[in-house]
Design a protein around this motif. Structure first.
Motif, short mmCIF file in Angstrom:
data_model
loop_
_atom_site.label_atom_id
_atom_site.label_comp_id
_atom_site.label_asym_id
_atom_site.label_seq_id
_atom_site.Cartn_x
_atom_site.Cartn_y
_atom_site.Cartn_z
N ALA A 1 8.99 -24.91 -12.40
CA ALA A 1 9.21 -24.80 -10.95
C ALA A 1 7.96 -24.28 -10.25
O ALA A 1 7.59 -24.73 -9.17
CB ALA A 1 10.39 -23.88 -10.67
N GLY A 2 7.28 -23.32 -10.90
CA GLY A 2 6.06 -22.77 -10.30
C GLY A 2 4.98 -23.80 -10.21
O GLY A 2 4.25 -23.90 -9.21
N VAL A 3 4.84 -24.66 -11.27
CA VAL A 3 3.83 -25.73 -11.25
C VAL A 3 4.15 -26.73 -10.16
O VAL A 3 3.29 -27.17 -9.40
CB VAL A 3 3.77 -26.42 -12.63
CG1 VAL A 3 2.89 -27.66 -12.55
CG2 VAL A 3 3.26 -25.46 -13.68
N ALA A 4 5.44 -27.11 -10.02
CA ALA A 4 5.85 -28.07 -8.98
C ALA A 4 5.57 -27.54 -7.60
O ALA A 4 5.12 -28.25 -6.72
CB ALA A 4 7.34 -28.40 -9.15
N GLN A 5 5.82 -26.24 -7.42
CA GLN A 5 5.58 -25.64 -6.12
C GLN A 5 4.09 -25.60 -5.80
O GLN A 5 3.68 -25.77 -4.66
CB GLN A 5 6.16 -24.23 -6.09
CG GLN A 5 6.08 -23.58 -4.71
CD GLN A 5 6.76 -22.24 -4.67
OE1 GLN A 5 7.20 -21.73 -5.71
NE2 GLN A 5 6.85 -21.65 -3.51
N ALA A 6 3.27 -25.39 -6.83
CA ALA A 6 1.83 -25.34 -6.61
C ALA A 6 1.28 -26.72 -6.26
O ALA A 6 0.28 -26.85 -5.57
CB ALA A 6 1.14 -24.80 -7.85
N GLN A 7 1.95 -27.80 -6.76
CA GLN A 7 1.46 -29.14 -6.51
C GLN A 7 1.77 -29.62 -5.09
O GLN A 7 1.08 -30.47 -4.57
CB GLN A 7 2.09 -30.10 -7.53
CG GLN A 7 1.56 -29.90 -8.94
CD GLN A 7 2.23 -30.82 -9.93
OE1 GLN A 7 3.32 -31.34 -9.68
NE2 GLN A 7 1.61 -31.02 -11.08
N SER A 8 2.80 -29.13 -4.48
CA SER A 8 3.17 -29.55 -3.14
C SER A 8 3.59 -28.33 -2.32
O SER A 8 4.34 -27.47 -2.81
CB SER A 8 4.33 -30.55 -3.19
OG SER A 8 4.67 -30.98 -1.90
N SER A 9 3.09 -28.23 -1.07
CA SER A 9 3.41 -27.08 -0.24
C SER A 9 3.54 -27.50 1.22
O SER A 9 2.93 -28.47 1.66
CB SER A 9 2.33 -26.00 -0.37
OG SER A 9 1.08 -26.47 0.13
N VAL A 10 4.36 -26.75 1.95
CA VAL A 10 4.55 -26.95 3.38
C VAL A 10 4.30 -25.61 4.07
O VAL A 10 4.90 -24.60 3.72
CB VAL A 10 5.97 -27.45 3.71
CG1 VAL A 10 6.13 -27.62 5.22
CG2 VAL A 10 6.25 -28.77 2.99
N THR A 11 3.39 -25.61 5.05
CA THR A 11 3.02 -24.39 5.75
C THR A 11 3.35 -24.52 7.24
O THR A 11 2.99 -25.51 7.87
CB THR A 11 1.52 -24.08 5.59
OG1 THR A 11 1.21 -23.98 4.21
CG2 THR A 11 1.17 -22.78 6.28
N LEU A 12 4.04 -23.53 7.77
CA LEU A 12 4.36 -23.46 9.19
C LEU A 12 3.54 -22.35 9.82
O LEU A 12 3.54 -21.21 9.34
CB LEU A 12 5.85 -23.19 9.40
CG LEU A 12 6.34 -23.09 10.84
CD1 LEU A 12 6.22 -24.44 11.53
CD2 LEU A 12 7.78 -22.59 10.89
N SER A 13 2.80 -22.65 10.87
CA SER A 13 1.97 -21.66 11.54
C SER A 13 2.08 -21.85 13.05
O SER A 13 2.59 -22.87 13.52
CB SER A 13 0.51 -21.78 11.09
OG SER A 13 0.00 -23.07 11.42
N GLY A 14 1.61 -20.87 13.79
CA GLY A 14 1.69 -20.99 15.24
C GLY A 14 0.98 -19.89 15.99
O GLY A 14 0.46 -18.93 15.39
N ASN A 15 0.94 -20.06 17.28
CA ASN A 15 0.30 -19.12 18.18
C ASN A 15 1.11 -19.08 19.48
O ASN A 15 1.35 -20.13 20.09
CB ASN A 15 -1.14 -19.57 18.47
CG ASN A 15 -1.77 -18.78 19.61
OD1 ASN A 15 -1.98 -17.60 19.48
ND2 ASN A 15 -2.06 -19.46 20.71
N ILE A 16 1.56 -17.91 19.87
CA ILE A 16 2.31 -17.74 21.12
C ILE A 16 1.51 -16.84 22.05
O ILE A 16 1.16 -15.72 21.68
CB ILE A 16 3.70 -17.12 20.87
CG1 ILE A 16 4.47 -17.92 19.81
CG2 ILE A 16 4.49 -17.04 22.16
CD1 ILE A 16 4.72 -19.35 20.18
N ASP A 17 1.20 -17.34 23.23
CA ASP A 17 0.41 -16.58 24.20
C ASP A 17 1.09 -16.69 25.57
O ASP A 17 1.09 -17.75 26.19
CB ASP A 17 -1.01 -17.14 24.27
CG ASP A 17 -1.97 -16.20 24.97
OD1 ASP A 17 -1.52 -15.41 25.81
OD2 ASP A 17 -3.18 -16.25 24.67
N LEU A 18 1.67 -15.60 26.03
CA LEU A 18 2.40 -15.58 27.29
C LEU A 18 1.91 -14.44 28.16
O LEU A 18 1.57 -13.37 27.66
CB LEU A 18 3.91 -15.42 27.05
CG LEU A 18 4.55 -16.44 26.10
CD1 LEU A 18 6.01 -16.08 25.85
CD2 LEU A 18 4.43 -17.85 26.65
#
Length: 399
Positions: free
Chosen positions: A15-32
């Motif tokens: 499972a660790g190898v599979a996770q290392a082979q494919s990844s999804v990253t969510l990032s953002g910036n909020i400025d109000l």
């Protein structure tokens, strides 16, 4: 028990190898925050002033744009990789006084890529090289809308005031994105070469002439650039062309045609002295438009115009203690439009100062003030001036 533990360990490893082979990253910036903008236009006789104040959370009027990004990466093995990257703007405030009319998201970029020892190939909606160089290397402020990319300022001048056409509208507009293919070479000795190409065609033919329109609309972008990094030094340059052609065949076979060629050179760089990081950029842009406009069904009127813009800007960010960062930048440029025997020429200068206080690694508060001014002569009026001043403050959170 031991066999069970060994089996679980093996599954966890897989499972660790599979996770290392494919990844999804969510990032953002909020400025109000809050923002105040004042536009003033004067022609030496008459003056028009427009003031706008209110909460703001996205676009040119705020310190940085709020956005959310999704990055998908997959390890294909043998040094190969593939994935997808997308980013879109976020807004917490509406476009009108009732705060009710505003799209929740608009695209920044959306492209797929494949890479390896040969470099990286991207296809999709992307930032053009002109914007990558001036924005990523040679621009001091996070937005660059006050005193950055000054070679690309655009403005409308006149005494008419409306929501759609405010007097003295001064914008740092740019052709910043396009549907294209991009190739970037591997980094060798700190040097990387990047090329972009995109083309869109839209041709309509018909056997009906009277009462129907037929025509074509073609656009092509080509850009090549290079980036160089060595320790604290980063440099970049790009050359970019955009050729647009449009033709319409209307009633009685009248033809309207317009051809526009746009050429841009952009240079940028920065150097980190530790006590301060300095930025510089320079750019030129020339638009040449030729064509004809039907004055009547019997004849055609030929038109041609040329718009030249150039400018430079300098800036610096200075850390003060562990939590405060000061930012300042200044730029100058020229704007010259020629059509027939008429010439409109303006000189542009702008500056921006700001202070940011880090409340944590992800949250900060910023106050800023900026001014942009264009002064010169139009074909009809001498000694005209457009001046924009703005200030604001806000909270910014990254994740």
């Amino acid at each position: 028990m031991k066999k069970s533990l060994i089996a679980l360990a093996a599954l966890a490893s897989v499972a660790g190898v599979a996770q290392a082979q494919s990844s999804v990253t969510l990032s953002g910036n909020i400025d109000l925050g809050m923002h105040s903008l004042k536009n003033t236009f004067t022609d030496g006789t008459d003056t028009v002033t427009r003031k706008q104040t209110g909460p703001n959370g996205n676009g040119a009027a705020s310190w940085t744009s709020s956005a959310i990004g999704i990055d998908v990466k997959e390890d294909l093995g043998s040094g190969m990789r593939a994935g997808y990257s997308a980013a879109m703007n976020l807004s917490s405030f509406g476009a009108s006084a009732d705060l009710a009319t505003q799209l929740l998201g608009t695209g920044r970029h959306s492209y797929a890529f494949v890479g390896g020892n040969f470099g990286e190939l991207r296809i999709g909606y992307q930032y053009v090289l002109e914007d990558q160089i001036s924005g990523g290397i040679g621009r001091a402020s996070p937005t660059g809308n006050i005193a950055g990319r000054i070679h690309n300022y655009s403005f409308a001048f006149g005494e008419t005031v409306s929501a759609a056409s405010p007097a003295g509208a001064l914008t740092s507009g740019a052709f910043t994105r396009g549907n294209m293919v991009e190739y970037s070479s591997p980094v060798m000795g700190g040097l990387q070469v990047i090329g972009q190409w995109g083309k869109v065609t839209d041709d309509l033919t018909t056997t009906v002439v009277a009462g129907a329109n037929a025509g074509e609309a073609d656009a092509q972008l080509f850009a090549i650039g290079a980036k160089y990094s060595a320790g604290a030094l980063n440099l970049g340059m790009s050359y970019q062309t955009v050729d647009s052609k449009a033709q319409t065949i209307g009633a009685a076979s009248t033809t309207t045609r317009s051809d526009t060629d746009r050429t841009t050179w952009t240079f940028g760089g920065n150097y980190d002295f530790k006590v301060a990081k300095v930025f510089a950029s320079y750019g030129t842009r020339k638009n040449e438009t030729t064509g004809n406009v039907p004055a009547s069904f019997a004849n055609l009127t030929t038109t041609a115009n040329e718009l030249k813009r150039d400018g430079w800007d300098l800036g610096a960010t200075v850390p003060v203690g562990a939590n405060v960062t000061l930012t300042a930048n200044y730029g100058q440029g020229s704007w010259k439009y020629t059509q027939g025997g008429d010439t409109t020429k303006f000189d542009v200068d702008a500056y921006q100062v700001a202070a940011t206080y880090a409340l944590s690694k992800r949250t900060s508060a910023t106050v800023f003030y900026g001014m942009a001014k264009a002064s010169g002569d139009t074909a009809d009026v001498a000694n005209s001036e457009i001046k924009n001043t703005q200030y604001g403050f806000g909270l910014r959170h990254t994740f």
